[in-house]
Design a protein around this motif. Sequence first.
Motif, mmCIF file in Angstrom:
data_model
loop_
_atom_site.group_PDB
_atom_site.id
_atom_site.type_symbol
_atom_site.label_atom_id
_atom_site.label_comp_id
_atom_site.label_asym_id
_atom_site.label_seq_id
_atom_site.Cartn_x
_atom_site.Cartn_y
_atom_site.Cartn_z
ATOM 1 N N THR A 1 1.037 -1.541 -0.416
ATOM 2 C CA THR A 1 -0.126 -0.080 -0.169
ATOM 3 C C THR A 1 0.873 0.962 -0.204
ATOM 4 O O THR A 1 1.766 0.941 0.410
ATOM 5 C CB THR A 1 -0.718 0.120 0.834
ATOM 6 N N ASP B 1 0.816 3.484 2.679
ATOM 7 C CA ASP B 1 1.281 3.939 3.279
ATOM 8 C C ASP B 1 2.318 3.067 4.200
ATOM 9 O O ASP B 1 3.441 3.181 4.826
ATOM 10 C CB ASP B 1 0.059 3.580 4.768
ATOM 11 N N GLU B 2 2.131 1.959 3.751
ATOM 12 C CA GLU B 2 3.726 1.053 3.653
ATOM 13 C C GLU B 2 4.694 1.656 2.659
ATOM 14 O O GLU B 2 6.107 1.774 3.659
ATOM 15 C CB GLU B 2 3.191 -0.519 2.912
ATOM 16 N N LEU C 1 5.152 4.842 1.935
ATOM 17 C CA LEU C 1 5.568 5.902 2.757
ATOM 18 C C LEU C 1 6.760 5.506 4.185
ATOM 19 O O LEU C 1 7.532 5.969 4.803
ATOM 20 C CB LEU C 1 4.505 6.965 3.517
ATOM 21 N N ALA C 2 6.238 4.361 5.228
ATOM 22 C CA ALA C 2 6.241 4.207 6.150
ATOM 23 C C ALA C 2 8.084 3.659 5.973
ATOM 24 O O ALA C 2 9.084 3.667 7.138
ATOM 25 C CB ALA C 2 5.694 3.175 6.734
ATOM 26 N N ALA D 1 2.203 11.407 -2.421
ATOM 27 C CA ALA D 1 1.989 11.184 -1.508
ATOM 28 C C ALA D 1 3.024 11.685 -0.044
ATOM 29 O O ALA D 1 4.268 11.146 -0.560
ATOM 30 C CB ALA D 1 1.469 9.590 -1.065
ATOM 31 N N PRO E 1 4.483 12.423 4.148
ATOM 32 C CA PRO E 1 4.060 11.744 5.813
ATOM 33 C C PRO E 1 3.567 13.021 6.391
ATOM 34 O O PRO E 1 2.051 12.765 7.473
ATOM 35 C CB PRO E 1 4.868 12.430 6.367
ATOM 36 N N GLN F 1 -1.221 14.621 1.392
ATOM 37 C CA GLN F 1 -1.325 14.755 0.001
ATOM 38 C C GLN F 1 -1.427 15.919 -0.583
ATOM 39 O O GLN F 1 -2.190 17.001 0.222
ATOM 40 C CB GLN F 1 -2.227 13.568 -0.421
ATOM 41 N N THR G 1 1.864 9.206 -6.368
ATOM 42 C CA THR G 1 1.016 8.245 -6.953
ATOM 43 C C THR G 1 -0.439 8.119 -8.150
ATOM 44 O O THR G 1 -0.722 7.702 -8.247
ATOM 45 C CB THR G 1 0.325 8.533 -5.600
#
Length: 351
Positions: free
Chosen positions: A11, A13-14, A16-17, A185, A187, A190, A213
Amino acid sequence: MKSFDHINATTVDEALAALKYGNGKATLIAGGTDLLGIIKDRILPDYPEVIINIKTIRELEYIKEDPEGLKVGALAKLSDIAESAAVLSEYNGLAQAARSVATPEIRNMGTIGGNLCQRVRCWYYRYPHQVGGRIMCRRKGGSSCPAVKGDNRYHSIMGGKGCVAVCPSDMAIMLTALHAKLIIAGPEGQRTTSIQDFFATTGNSFNHQEMLTEIQIPKQPTQSRQIYLKYSLRKPIDFAVVSIASIITLENGVCTDAAIVLGAVAPTPLRASEAEEAIKGKTIDDTTAERAAVAAVKYAKPLSMNAYKVQVTKTLVKRAIFCENTIAGIPNSHRKGQENWCPTHRGNQRI
Ligand SMILES: Cc1cc2nc3c(=O)[nH]c(=O)nc-3n(C[C@H](O)[C@H](O)[C@H](O)COP(=O)(O)OP(=O)(O)OC[C@H]3O[C@@H](n4cnc5c(N)ncnc54)[C@H](O)[C@@H]3O)c2cc1C
């Protein structure tokens, strides 16, 4: 190759992490057609410690149309863009640009996001580390641009400040003409930026914790003619020596709107505003096309070995204005009385 951690993100989010975890030493990989060459040749002083595979984020691989326009996920492949019915019918300039990139193999792997984020092709920048040590040019934090006094035959004729490498992305040139916006995208959430604000003379506007993205393209005027012309030395596979993206709207033979963008002549996609003004409100004929061609190169300052690019640019601008795609080898024209021959006219998909 040196060893590195490899993370499959599923994803945004993953991803970005993982970028956060990499703390500035992490790099995203999509199709890998650009990145793998860079890390194999160790052209950058910083070798990535973490590589984050984003091909596994299936939610970013789409091309869809809605009432506002076209939305393309950053992981859409260039080959899918070139063949998409939605792209071909209303945004066919983008399909032309996608088709002009490299080879079918690279288009099958390469993504639109990777194409926009690829590194420049300047031979000083790309000089392999294992052949005598990398060249620390301005773009890599060095103090000067070796191309300014060196072999600059494929470099900028306009707008080079500090670095004269040209923007290598065919997609970026057409997307600029299409007034595309990029969704990024990070932290903090967006953000949206225009293509022109995304590219800078020595890189792009990302910070190391962000990723692209989506690309959004607004609806285009119904009467618009879109064309992407690319002059390169080896037709089957090569980067542009000069390219032109143009979108011209005509009403009763008069140009009511125009976007003309020059590629491979500057470090960023370059909007030829004065060329656009030269044809707006006018009938398209040899005189207006010539004026636009001259206006397009008004600010050109060629380097020692690339003055030829000025003439190539002028010729391509004229061909784009007449919608003459001689590269496809099809007899077509928007010259008076031959309007039906244009293969790139909205709705006509002959190339
Ligand atoms: C032989 C050859 C010929 C070529 N000819 C042309 C040509 O004629 N015209 C042209 O335009 N291009 C050309 N290219 C470049 C090619 O189009 C790109 O390599 C390709 O589009 C990159 O896509 P990718 O998915 O493989 O990117 P990758 O190689 O995976 O990534 C490239 C860069 O983009 C970054 N990145 C990727 N996706 C994202 C994202 N979503 N957000 C943030 N950063 C991201 C990566 O970190 C990396 O720095 C050529 C390449 C080769 C090898």
